[in-house]
Design a protein around this motif. Structure first.
Motif, mmCIF file in Angstrom:
data_model
loop_
_atom_site.group_PDB
_atom_site.id
_atom_site.type_symbol
_atom_site.label_atom_id
_atom_site.label_comp_id
_atom_site.label_asym_id
_atom_site.label_seq_id
_atom_site.Cartn_x
_atom_site.Cartn_y
_atom_site.Cartn_z
ATOM 1 N N LEU A 1 0.823 -1.196 0.000
ATOM 2 C CA LEU A 1 0.000 0.000 0.000
ATOM 3 C C LEU A 1 0.870 1.264 0.000
ATOM 4 O O LEU A 1 0.581 2.202 -0.733
ATOM 5 N N LEU A 2 1.919 1.242 0.825
ATOM 6 C CA LEU A 2 2.824 2.389 0.884
ATOM 7 C C LEU A 2 3.536 2.588 -0.456
ATOM 8 O O LEU A 2 3.684 3.718 -0.932
ATOM 9 N N GLY A 3 3.936 1.490 -1.088
ATOM 10 C CA GLY A 3 4.581 1.577 -2.404
ATOM 11 C C GLY A 3 3.648 2.154 -3.454
ATOM 12 O O GLY A 3 4.057 2.935 -4.312
ATOM 13 N N MET A 4 2.376 1.796 -3.399
ATOM 14 C CA MET A 4 1.380 2.329 -4.335
ATOM 15 C C MET A 4 1.190 3.826 -4.130
ATOM 16 O O MET A 4 1.058 4.578 -5.093
ATOM 17 N N LEU A 5 1.178 4.270 -2.871
ATOM 18 C CA LEU A 5 1.049 5.693 -2.574
ATOM 19 C C LEU A 5 2.257 6.475 -3.076
ATOM 20 O O LEU A 5 2.120 7.576 -3.630
ATOM 21 N N VAL A 6 3.451 5.929 -2.890
ATOM 22 C CA VAL A 6 4.663 6.587 -3.381
ATOM 23 C C VAL A 6 4.648 6.663 -4.898
ATOM 24 O O VAL A 6 4.964 7.701 -5.492
ATOM 25 N N LEU A 7 4.258 5.580 -5.556
ATOM 26 C CA LEU A 7 4.172 5.562 -7.019
ATOM 27 C C LEU A 7 3.130 6.551 -7.519
ATOM 28 O O LEU A 7 3.378 7.297 -8.470
ATOM 29 N N PHE A 8 1.977 6.603 -6.880
ATOM 30 C CA PHE A 8 0.929 7.553 -7.247
ATOM 31 C C PHE A 8 1.410 8.994 -7.059
ATOM 32 O O PHE A 8 1.177 9.856 -7.894
ATOM 33 N N GLY A 9 2.112 9.265 -5.965
ATOM 34 C CA GLY A 9 2.663 10.608 -5.724
ATOM 35 C C GLY A 9 3.706 10.990 -6.760
ATOM 36 O O GLY A 9 3.752 12.136 -7.206
ATOM 37 N N ALA A 10 4.531 10.047 -7.174
ATOM 38 C CA ALA A 10 5.548 10.335 -8.188
ATOM 39 C C ALA A 10 4.907 10.638 -9.535
ATOM 40 O O ALA A 10 5.322 11.571 -10.243
ATOM 41 N N LEU B 1 1.855 11.793 -9.999
ATOM 42 C CA LEU B 1 1.164 13.063 -9.826
ATOM 43 C C LEU B 1 2.150 14.238 -9.887
ATOM 44 O O LEU B 1 1.853 15.278 -10.497
ATOM 45 N N ALA B 2 3.317 14.085 -9.292
ATOM 46 C CA ALA B 2 4.327 15.144 -9.315
ATOM 47 C C ALA B 2 4.841 15.394 -10.734
ATOM 48 O O ALA B 2 5.148 16.524 -11.100
ATOM 49 N N ARG B 3 4.925 14.345 -11.569
ATOM 50 C CA ARG B 3 5.378 14.517 -12.958
ATOM 51 C C ARG B 3 4.326 15.196 -13.815
ATOM 52 O O ARG B 3 4.646 15.740 -14.865
ATOM 53 N N CYS B 4 3.069 15.187 -13.397
ATOM 54 C CA CYS B 4 1.995 15.790 -14.181
ATOM 55 C C CYS B 4 1.846 17.287 -13.913
ATOM 56 O O CYS B 4 1.133 17.966 -14.642
ATOM 57 N N TYR B 5 2.500 17.823 -12.907
ATOM 58 C CA TYR B 5 2.431 19.257 -12.619
ATOM 59 C C TYR B 5 3.691 19.914 -13.150
ATOM 60 O O TYR B 5 4.799 19.602 -12.721
ATOM 61 N N ARG B 6 3.544 20.823 -14.133
ATOM 62 C CA ARG B 6 4.691 21.469 -14.769
ATOM 63 C C ARG B 6 4.791 22.927 -14.341
ATOM 64 O O ARG B 6 3.779 23.638 -14.273
ATOM 65 N N THR B 7 6.011 23.362 -14.059
ATOM 66 C CA THR B 7 6.271 24.754 -13.721
ATOM 67 C C THR B 7 7.452 25.243 -14.548
ATOM 68 O O THR B 7 8.241 24.446 -15.062
ATOM 69 N N VAL B 8 7.557 26.559 -14.694
ATOM 70 C CA VAL B 8 8.686 27.188 -15.387
ATOM 71 C C VAL B 8 9.121 28.408 -14.584
ATOM 72 O O VAL B 8 8.452 28.813 -13.642
ATOM 73 N N GLY B 9 10.233 29.009 -14.998
ATOM 74 C CA GLY B 9 10.744 30.193 -14.317
ATOM 75 C C GLY B 9 9.908 31.429 -14.599
ATOM 76 O O GLY B 9 8.966 31.413 -15.393
ATOM 77 N N LEU B 10 10.281 32.533 -13.975
ATOM 78 C CA LEU B 10 9.532 33.779 -14.107
ATOM 79 C C LEU B 10 9.588 34.369 -15.511
ATOM 80 O O LEU B 10 8.706 35.131 -15.889
ATOM 81 N N ASP B 11 10.623 34.039 -16.289
ATOM 82 C CA ASP B 11 10.782 34.618 -17.619
ATOM 83 C C ASP B 11 10.159 33.764 -18.720
ATOM 84 O O ASP B 11 10.377 34.001 -19.894
ATOM 85 N N LYS B 12 9.349 32.794 -18.362
ATOM 86 C CA LYS B 12 8.721 31.901 -19.332
ATOM 87 C C LYS B 12 7.238 31.746 -19.010
ATOM 88 O O LYS B 12 6.775 32.138 -17.949
ATOM 89 N N ALA B 13 6.507 31.177 -19.961
ATOM 90 C CA ALA B 13 5.091 30.880 -19.764
ATOM 91 C C ALA B 13 4.796 29.504 -20.334
ATOM 92 O O ALA B 13 5.439 29.074 -21.294
ATOM 93 N N LEU B 14 3.856 28.829 -19.738
ATOM 94 C CA LEU B 14 3.414 27.521 -20.228
ATOM 95 C C LEU B 14 2.151 27.701 -21.061
ATOM 96 O O LEU B 14 1.221 28.405 -20.653
#
Length: 142
Positions: A1-10, A12-25
């Motif tokens: 169960l803990l492994g599934m939560l870690v995998l799900f969190g990883a 989910l973290a790859r699906c959120y994209r950010t960039v610096g202040l001088d760029k836009a998505l």
């Protein structure tokens, strides 16, 4: 169960994209186009459903140099050499970024040679028009 939560969190973290202040998505796909400047955080991106481009929104510098036979012709018929610097910048408002992305594309709006190709004719025409109002000494019409 803990492994599934870690995998799900990883994942989910790859699906959120950010960039610096001088760029836009710019995300396109299932729900249309959505724009987020770097200062506003990031975007959720589902790899199969969305395509994401990064647009550079920093100040771009274009130099136009008109010499010799390409020089400007003044009101009195004198040909003058001209060197002009233009500074281009996309507005920080997401609507401005979206308009540029739709009209020119993210890659063309970021590439300096493409910007030169797009705006060289317009800036040269503006310089020629304004030079035709002045004589070689810089005096305006009377």
């Amino acid at each position: 169960l803990l492994g599934m939560l870690v995998l799900f969190g990883a994942v989910l973290a790859r699906c959120y994209r950010t960039v610096g202040l001088d760029k836009a998505l710019v995300r396109s796909g299932l729900d249309g186009i959505q724009v987020t400047p770097g200062r506003d955080g990031g975007l959720w991106v589902i790899p199969i459903l969305h395509h994401v481009d990064v647009m550079d929104v920093t100040l771009k510098h274009l130099m136009i140099q008109l010499n010799d036979r390409l020089g400007l012709i003044c009101r009195d018929g004198t040909r003058v050499d001209c060197k002009a610097d233009f500074h281009l910048r996309i507005g920080e408002d997401p609507r401005d970024i979206r308009k540029v992305a739709e009209a020119y594309g993210c890659q063309r709006a970021t590439n300096l040679e493409a910007l030169h190709e797009l705006f060289d004719f317009k800036f040269t025409a503006a310089l020629r028009c304004s030079a035709s109002m002045f004589d070689a000494k810089g005096c305006p019409p009377r």
